[in-house]
Scaffold this motif. Structure first.
Motif, mmCIF file in Angstrom:
data_model
loop_
_atom_site.group_PDB
_atom_site.id
_atom_site.type_symbol
_atom_site.label_atom_id
_atom_site.label_comp_id
_atom_site.label_asym_id
_atom_site.label_seq_id
_atom_site.Cartn_x
_atom_site.Cartn_y
_atom_site.Cartn_z
ATOM 1 N N ASP A 144 0.764 -1.160 0.096
ATOM 2 C CA ASP A 144 0.153 0.073 -0.060
ATOM 3 C C ASP A 144 0.899 1.482 0.077
ATOM 4 O O ASP A 144 0.429 2.294 0.025
ATOM 5 C CB ASP A 144 -1.123 -0.008 1.285
ATOM 6 C CG ASP A 144 -0.462 -0.272 2.633
ATOM 7 O OD1 ASP A 144 0.887 -0.563 2.512
ATOM 8 O OD2 ASP A 144 -1.062 0.138 3.605
ATOM 9 N N GLU A 145 2.144 1.297 -0.136
ATOM 10 C CA GLU A 145 2.844 2.414 -0.143
ATOM 11 C C GLU A 145 3.471 2.464 -1.881
ATOM 12 O O GLU A 145 3.679 1.709 -2.474
ATOM 13 C CB GLU A 145 4.250 2.207 0.457
ATOM 14 C CG GLU A 145 3.995 2.036 2.064
ATOM 15 C CD GLU A 145 3.664 3.185 2.627
ATOM 16 O OE1 GLU A 145 3.506 4.116 2.039
ATOM 17 O OE2 GLU A 145 3.207 3.315 3.931
ATOM 18 N N ALA A 146 3.711 3.930 -2.039
ATOM 19 C CA ALA A 146 3.812 4.053 -3.318
ATOM 20 C C ALA A 146 5.395 3.896 -3.804
ATOM 21 O O ALA A 146 5.692 3.788 -5.181
ATOM 22 C CB ALA A 146 3.634 5.729 -3.633
ATOM 23 N N PHE A 147 6.151 3.735 -2.636
ATOM 24 C CA PHE A 147 7.593 3.533 -2.968
ATOM 25 C C PHE A 147 8.062 2.456 -2.313
ATOM 26 O O PHE A 147 7.670 1.681 -1.319
ATOM 27 C CB PHE A 147 8.565 4.770 -2.662
ATOM 28 C CG PHE A 147 8.315 6.009 -3.418
ATOM 29 C CD1 PHE A 147 9.382 5.984 -4.568
ATOM 30 C CD2 PHE A 147 7.276 6.750 -3.245
ATOM 31 C CE1 PHE A 147 9.301 7.332 -5.378
ATOM 32 C CE2 PHE A 147 7.367 7.960 -4.003
ATOM 33 C CZ PHE A 147 8.012 8.109 -5.019
ATOM 34 N N VAL A 148 9.163 1.704 -2.918
ATOM 35 C CA VAL A 148 10.051 0.650 -2.081
ATOM 36 C C VAL A 148 11.123 1.438 -1.805
ATOM 37 O O VAL A 148 11.879 1.969 -2.466
ATOM 38 C CB VAL A 148 10.132 -0.501 -3.107
ATOM 39 C CG1 VAL A 148 11.199 -1.491 -2.572
ATOM 40 C CG2 VAL A 148 8.895 -1.179 -3.476
ATOM 41 N N HIS A 149 11.683 1.197 -0.368
ATOM 42 C CA HIS A 149 12.780 1.879 -0.226
ATOM 43 C C HIS A 149 13.977 0.732 0.210
ATOM 44 O O HIS A 149 13.366 -0.119 1.147
ATOM 45 C CB HIS A 149 12.366 2.966 1.235
ATOM 46 C CG HIS A 149 11.732 4.206 0.546
ATOM 47 N ND1 HIS A 149 10.228 4.282 0.971
ATOM 48 C CD2 HIS A 149 11.908 5.021 -0.130
ATOM 49 C CE1 HIS A 149 10.112 5.548 0.458
ATOM 50 N NE2 HIS A 149 11.129 5.917 -0.103
ATOM 51 N N ALA A 150 15.130 1.022 0.104
ATOM 52 C CA ALA A 150 16.110 0.258 0.441
ATOM 53 C C ALA A 150 17.353 1.106 1.205
ATOM 54 O O ALA A 150 17.539 2.204 0.625
ATOM 55 C CB ALA A 150 16.899 -0.547 -0.373
ATOM 56 N N THR A 151 17.483 1.147 2.335
ATOM 57 C CA THR A 151 18.412 2.133 3.256
ATOM 58 C C THR A 151 19.605 1.236 3.697
ATOM 59 O O THR A 151 19.600 0.397 4.466
ATOM 60 C CB THR A 151 17.705 2.736 4.252
ATOM 61 O OG1 THR A 151 16.406 3.276 3.908
ATOM 62 C CG2 THR A 151 18.440 3.650 4.930
ATOM 63 N N LEU A 152 20.767 1.814 3.526
ATOM 64 C CA LEU A 152 21.980 1.188 3.656
ATOM 65 C C LEU A 152 22.771 2.017 4.932
ATOM 66 O O LEU A 152 23.116 3.124 4.869
ATOM 67 C CB LEU A 152 22.925 0.966 2.615
ATOM 68 C CG LEU A 152 24.358 0.358 2.589
ATOM 69 C CD1 LEU A 152 24.182 -1.095 3.273
ATOM 70 C CD2 LEU A 152 25.302 0.635 1.651
ATOM 71 N N LEU A 153 22.864 0.966 5.988
ATOM 72 C CA LEU A 153 23.579 1.649 7.066
ATOM 73 C C LEU A 153 25.095 1.311 7.239
ATOM 74 O O LEU A 153 25.858 2.116 7.845
ATOM 75 C CB LEU A 153 22.862 0.994 8.393
ATOM 76 C CG LEU A 153 21.615 1.411 8.784
ATOM 77 C CD1 LEU A 153 20.447 0.863 7.861
ATOM 78 C CD2 LEU A 153 21.289 1.248 10.285
ATOM 79 N N SER A 154 25.435 0.151 6.671
ATOM 80 C CA SER A 154 26.824 -0.295 6.657
ATOM 81 C C SER A 154 27.141 -1.244 5.688
ATOM 82 O O SER A 154 26.315 -1.931 5.057
ATOM 83 C CB SER A 154 27.555 -0.749 7.643
ATOM 84 O OG SER A 154 26.805 -1.811 8.197
ATOM 85 N N GLY A 155 28.320 -1.289 4.919
ATOM 86 C CA GLY A 155 28.674 -2.139 3.808
ATOM 87 C C GLY A 155 28.453 -1.763 2.439
ATOM 88 O O GLY A 155 28.466 -0.469 2.286
ATOM 89 N N LYS A 156 28.155 -2.524 1.650
ATOM 90 C CA LYS A 156 27.788 -2.195 0.110
ATOM 91 C C LYS A 156 26.697 -2.945 -0.266
ATOM 92 O O LYS A 156 26.460 -4.394 -0.105
ATOM 93 C CB LYS A 156 29.034 -2.439 -0.670
ATOM 94 C CG LYS A 156 30.322 -1.679 -0.229
ATOM 95 C CD LYS A 156 31.271 -1.943 -1.344
ATOM 96 C CE LYS A 156 32.558 -1.090 -1.182
ATOM 97 N NZ LYS A 156 33.771 -1.196 -1.826
ATOM 98 N N VAL A 157 25.889 -2.445 -0.854
ATOM 99 C CA VAL A 157 24.800 -3.029 -1.730
ATOM 100 C C VAL A 157 24.461 -2.669 -3.165
ATOM 101 O O VAL A 157 24.752 -1.520 -3.332
ATOM 102 C CB VAL A 157 23.331 -2.816 -1.039
ATOM 103 C CG1 VAL A 157 22.175 -3.176 -1.549
ATOM 104 C CG2 VAL A 157 23.371 -3.598 0.615
ATOM 105 N N VAL A 158 24.029 -3.583 -3.904
ATOM 106 C CA VAL A 158 23.750 -3.026 -5.226
ATOM 107 C C VAL A 158 22.201 -3.417 -5.398
ATOM 108 O O VAL A 158 21.516 -4.478 -5.249
ATOM 109 C CB VAL A 158 24.545 -4.020 -6.386
ATOM 110 C CG1 VAL A 158 23.902 -3.346 -7.822
ATOM 111 C CG2 VAL A 158 26.200 -3.359 -6.218
ATOM 112 N N VAL A 159 21.617 -2.217 -5.787
ATOM 113 C CA VAL A 159 19.969 -2.531 -5.982
ATOM 114 C C VAL A 159 19.817 -2.636 -7.423
ATOM 115 O O VAL A 159 20.145 -1.736 -8.342
ATOM 116 C CB VAL A 159 19.329 -1.235 -5.455
ATOM 117 C CG1 VAL A 159 17.723 -1.410 -5.424
ATOM 118 C CG2 VAL A 159 19.603 -1.069 -3.955
#
Length: 394
Positions: A269-284
């Motif tokens: 039910d949210e308009a956005f998908v959010h991915a938040t990085l606190l530490s390290g490395k991520v590829v979205v």
């Protein structure tokens, strides 16, 4: 009592750091003080150091004093918004308030003080509409379902090269006993509305699941990539393994991780998908677009347009739910109520438009009536709470 001691106790109270004994000491001094003028001078002096951009009004002073003198609530349930000088680092501040729920004081700093509107929230006993708790269901590979709540503790399940242990702290742990078979067996952990739960996967990865969320994962991992599927919201602390990347699939987004801490919010039910990085490395990744995510940044996928962007954010806000808080920073009322409805298992209706943006911090251990009262103290919204239904009024 010396002036220095008085200032020290008052400062700790403003910072919500008073112990019950210190609050009692401050209350006794107020009761024994020679007059209101001396007391007002102390409050104004300490307040000037704590919040120099706003004047302490007489109305706010009286409410602060009332909260100090309230012996029945030696530890207040507090909604404290950061001082304006800190909020300006993140967003343009339009409305900001500091409130203490138990005795109740509020200062709305967007303009001159206005008369308080009559409260609309119906009084509720603490046991009515309590906050969410540790509860979930575990769907096994064979289709059987196990209810995970406080009545099922110290349970051990062994099979499929894994040992599963349920403890009494809202946690289920997988302990891998051998190499996963060629055809992996999957479990699904589902958290209902009004719930939260944690799981330690067989590779040591820790996952916190928010209300109305589910995670599908192999009960044991092979030597290849570690793949899980998420719906809703979860915070991950991934066990590092350069040879086995950790993949999280959520809707049309995939996150590739080697070992890091991050939060993913992907409610339908949210308009956005959010991915938040606190530490390290991520590829979205979304379709053919890959976006490396830097520490302290958040990727946002617009569900309607398919556009994906990245920007720096205050990571404390993204993981506030995991740390026992709600933090709203320039949040619209409908976004706030969607979060509260999931946690308190309430239905929401609107009796008019509430167009303001809100800054608030609410403890997740407060009951529903207390949480709504904190928002009412802004003077910009009112609520009627009837059973499991909340009506929002401008």
């Amino acid at each position: 009592m010396s002036e220095g001691r008085i200032d020290y106790l008052a400062a700790k109270f403003f910072q919500q750091a008073c112990t019950p004994a210190e609050k009692e000491e401050l209350a006794r001094w107020i009761e024994q003080s020679d007059g209101d003028a001396a007391l007002q001078q102390v409050l104004e002096r300490v307040w000037a150091d704590y919040e120099p951009v706003a004047q302490l009004t007489e109305e706010a002073s009286s409410r602060i004093i009332g909260d100090i003198l309230d012996r029945q609530h030696t530890v207040s349930v507090v909604a404290a918004v950061r001082p304006l000088r800190k909020l300006l680092r993140y967003a343009a501040a339009a409305v900001i308030f500091v409130a203490a729920l138990a005795g109740g004081y509020a200062l709305w700093k967007s303009g001159p003080a206005a008369p308080s509107a009559p409260a609309v929230v119906k009084a509720a006993k603490p046991e009515i509409l309590p906050p969410g708790g540790n509860k979930a269901t575990l769907t096994m590979a064979d289709g059987s379902v196990i209810m995970l709540d406080s009545t099922l503790n110290s349970t051990v399940i062994t099979g499929n090269q894994v040992r599963i242990v349920k403890t009494d702290s809202g946690l289920v742990t997988y302990q891998q006993l051998g190499i996963q078979d060629a055809k992996p067996a999957y479990n699904t952990l589902t958290v209902p509305r009004g719930g939260q739960f944690r799981v330690v996967l067989a590779d040591g990865t820790k996952v916190w699941l928010n209300a109305m969320s589910s995670l599908r994962y192999p009960v044991a991992f092979s030597n290849g990539p570690r793949k899980v599927e998420l719906s809703g919201e979860a915070y991950f602390e991934v066990a590092a393994s350069s040879a086995r990347p950790f993949l999280v699939t959520v809707n049309d987004m995939e996150l590739t991780v080697l070992g890091t801490a991050f939060n993913v919010s992907a409610y339908p039910d949210e308009a956005f998908v959010h991915a938040t990085l606190l530490s390290g490395k991520v590829v979205v990744k979304h379709h053919e677009v890959s976006l490396p995510l830097a520490k302290g940044c958040q990727a946002a996928l617009n569900r309607r347009t398919g556009q994906m962007t990245s920007s720096p954010v205050n990571t404390d806000e993204a993981v506030a739910w995991k740390n026992g808080r709600f933090i709203f920073n320039a949040a619209p009322m409908k976004e706030i109520m969607r979060q509260l409805s999931r946690w308190y298992n309430i239905d929401v209706a609107y009796a008019g438009e509430v167009n303001e943006q809100f800054y608030a911090e609410i403890p997740r251990f407060a009951n529903a009536a207390e949480a709504l009262k904190i928002l009412e103290l802004t003077g910009k919204v009112h609520f009627r709470l009837e059973g499991q239904r909340v009506t929002v009024y401008p």
